[in-house]
Design a protein around this motif. Structure first.
Motif, PDB file in Angstrom:
ATOM      1  N   ILE A  78      -0.202   3.136  -4.137  1.00 15.21           N
ATOM      2  CA  ILE A  78      -0.007   2.363  -2.904  1.00 15.21           C
ATOM      3  C   ILE A  78      -0.773   2.984  -1.747  1.00 15.21           C
ATOM      4  O   ILE A  78      -1.483   2.298  -0.994  1.00 15.21           O
ATOM      5  CB  ILE A  78       1.498   2.266  -2.571  1.00 15.21           C
ATOM      6  CG1 ILE A  78       2.222   1.418  -3.627  1.00 15.21           C
ATOM      7  CG2 ILE A  78       1.700   1.677  -1.182  1.00 15.21           C
ATOM      8  CD1 ILE A  78       3.727   1.394  -3.461  1.00 15.21           C
ATOM      9  N   VAL A  79      -0.649   4.313  -1.584  1.00 12.26           N
ATOM     10  CA  VAL A  79      -1.309   4.999  -0.464  1.00 12.26           C
ATOM     11  C   VAL A  79      -2.818   4.925  -0.584  1.00 12.26           C
ATOM     12  O   VAL A  79      -3.533   4.585   0.386  1.00 12.26           O
ATOM     13  CB  VAL A  79      -0.848   6.476  -0.400  1.00 12.26           C
ATOM     14  CG1 VAL A  79      -1.703   7.263   0.600  1.00 12.26           C
ATOM     15  CG2 VAL A  79       0.612   6.557  -0.007  1.00 12.26           C
ATOM     16  N   SER A  82      -4.135   1.223  -0.212  1.00 12.95           N
ATOM     17  CA  SER A  82      -3.969   0.794   1.180  1.00 12.95           C
ATOM     18  C   SER A  82      -4.979   1.477   2.091  1.00 12.95           C
ATOM     19  O   SER A  82      -5.617   0.833   2.937  1.00 12.95           O
ATOM     20  CB  SER A  82      -2.544   1.088   1.658  1.00 12.95           C
ATOM     21  OG  SER A  82      -1.603   0.410   0.858  1.00 12.95           O
ATOM     22  N   MET A  83      -5.122   2.781   1.917  1.00  8.26           N
ATOM     23  CA  MET A  83      -6.064   3.506   2.778  1.00  8.26           C
ATOM     24  C   MET A  83      -7.499   3.142   2.452  1.00  8.26           C
ATOM     25  O   MET A  83      -8.360   3.114   3.340  1.00  8.26           O
ATOM     26  CB  MET A  83      -5.849   5.019   2.628  1.00  8.26           C
ATOM     27  CG  MET A  83      -4.533   5.504   3.200  1.00  8.26           C
ATOM     28  SD  MET A  83      -4.408   7.304   3.275  1.00  8.26           S
ATOM     29  CE  MET A  83      -5.599   7.669   4.551  1.00  8.26           C
ATOM     30  N   ILE A  85      -8.579   0.157   1.499  1.00  5.20           N
ATOM     31  CA  ILE A  85      -8.831  -1.132   2.155  1.00  5.20           C
ATOM     32  C   ILE A  85      -8.891  -0.957   3.672  1.00  5.20           C
ATOM     33  O   ILE A  85      -9.782  -1.512   4.347  1.00  5.20           O
ATOM     34  CB  ILE A  85      -7.732  -2.143   1.770  1.00  5.20           C
ATOM     35  CG1 ILE A  85      -7.787  -2.431   0.269  1.00  5.20           C
ATOM     36  CG2 ILE A  85      -7.879  -3.435   2.569  1.00  5.20           C
ATOM     37  CD1 ILE A  85      -6.656  -3.292  -0.241  1.00  5.20           C
ATOM     38  N   ALA A  86      -7.954  -0.180   4.231  1.00  6.31           N
ATOM     39  CA  ALA A  86      -7.929   0.043   5.678  1.00  6.31           C
ATOM     40  C   ALA A  86      -9.205   0.738   6.153  1.00  6.31           C
ATOM     41  O   ALA A  86      -9.754   0.406   7.218  1.00  6.31           O
ATOM     42  CB  ALA A  86      -6.703   0.867   6.052  1.00  6.31           C
TER      43      ALA A  86
END
Length: 356
Positions: A78-79, A82-83, A85-86
């Protein structure tokens, strides 16, 4: 904070300093350094930093090591995704504002879909590598700690066993010596008194000087010499007792104490004949490569009715050798073809390790 922890922190600081300075390499030469551009490009190293220490300080020690691996992988996925993509969104939609603010149409910087997927996967790959390195470093550190603790525990156990073994050797040696003096008092009081004086010299060594793991070779030789002199007092002229020593002068060699005494005791016990000539020949040599102890005696084994000690001396020699010189000694023993001569040779290949 000990020196080892200081070194670890310095290594971490040095590596991350290099990583955070790496964006400077992407600036145009000759145009100076823009703080806005540096902050913009530092988001990549910052994301690696966050993922690394999230795994190093929390995920690996609290989830992976404690066998909660499913949570470890889920949180990491998840981390990292998410990071990843961010980070891509940051680089895509803020690039014109931070680097070329005079171009208002920042939508023109949106890459094509397949390029977008490639850039996101690249970010995820880099973040995964950071997480994997953090996990590896943390696991390696914990393995090193457990190995150090195991080694220290093993050393403490070995030292305790050696002390216990020495406590067994001391009364065994004293029992044999006192029996010899008692026999001597029956027919020669003067020699018995001389034997007691020799014994007093040896007691200091047995009770005090041999408490260290390794002792001076000179002290050990002097102890063995005193013991042979003590045993020789009660023997008749038919017994040929010789002891030759050859050690360096001055001698810095150290040795585990009381290894050879049981062999000498056995020689006086089983090598002396009450009816005819017999002999005990002892040789002890040492140099910077090895220590060689050789003892040879006429073989006059005791009858089954006189088996005091039950072979405890030889068992202690074997145990002491294995504990003090594991894998670094040779021991050969046995009788000749006629079963008239018994010999025992011990070679210690550890003088360099034990030298001062």
């Amino acid at each position: 904070m000990n020196d080892r922890n200081k070194l670890i922190y310095l290594i971490h600081a040095a590596i991350w300093t290099v990583i955070f300075l790496s964006p400077l390499m992407s600036f145009n030469h000759g145009n100076g350094v823009s703080l806005r551009e540096y902050v913009f490009f530092s988001v990549g190293p910052l994301s690696l930093f966050v993922v690394f220490y999230l795994n190093y300080f929390w995920l690996t020690p609290h989830l992976f090591v404690t066998n909660r691996k499913s949570y470890f992988w889920i949180i990491n996925v998840i981390v990292i995704v998410s990071m990843g993509i961010a980070l891509h969104c940051w680089m895509t939609f803020t690039h014109p504002h931070h680097v070329e603010p005079h171009k208002p149409d920042f939508m023109m910087y949106r890459p094509k879909p397949f390029i977008t997927i490639f850039l996101i996967l690249r970010n995820i790959f880099n973040l995964t590598i950071s997480a994997a390195i953090a996990m590896s470093v943390q696991l390696a550190f914990r393995w090193h700690q457990s190995e150090t603790a195991r080694t220290e525990a093993e050393a403490a156990r070995t030292e305790a066993e050696l002390k216990n073994l020495r406590s067994q050797i001391n009364p065994h040696f004293l029992l044999n010596t006192l029996n010899n003096i008692y026999a001597l008092t029956a027919f020669d009081t003067a020699r018995a008194q001389e034997a007691i004086l020799e014994l007093s010299k040896m007691l200091r060594y047995v009770l005090y000087d041999n408490e260290e793991q390794y002792v001076s070779m000179e002290k050990e030789v002097q102890f063995l010499t005193n013991y042979v002199r003590l045993m020789r007092i009660r023997l008749s002229a038919d017994v040929d007792v010789r002891m030759n020593t050859d050690i360096p002068t001055p001698c810095s060699i150290r040795i585990a104490p009381l290894i050879f005494i049981s062999l000498i005791e056995n020689a006086f016990k089983h090598g002396v004949s009450a009816t005819g000539p017999s002999f005990i020949h002892i040789s002890l040599k040492a140099d910077n490569k090895s220590i060689t102890f050789h003892i040879e005696n006429s073989n006059n084994p005791k009858s089954s009715a006189d088996r005091s000690g039950h072979g405890i001396g030889l068992q202690q020699v074997a145990t002491r050798l294995e504990m003090a010189y594991p894998g670094k000694y040779e021991w050969t023993k046995g009788t000749d073809n006629d079963n008239k001569i018994y010999s025992s040779t011990i070679i210690l290949h550890d003088t360099k390790l034990c030298n001062n």
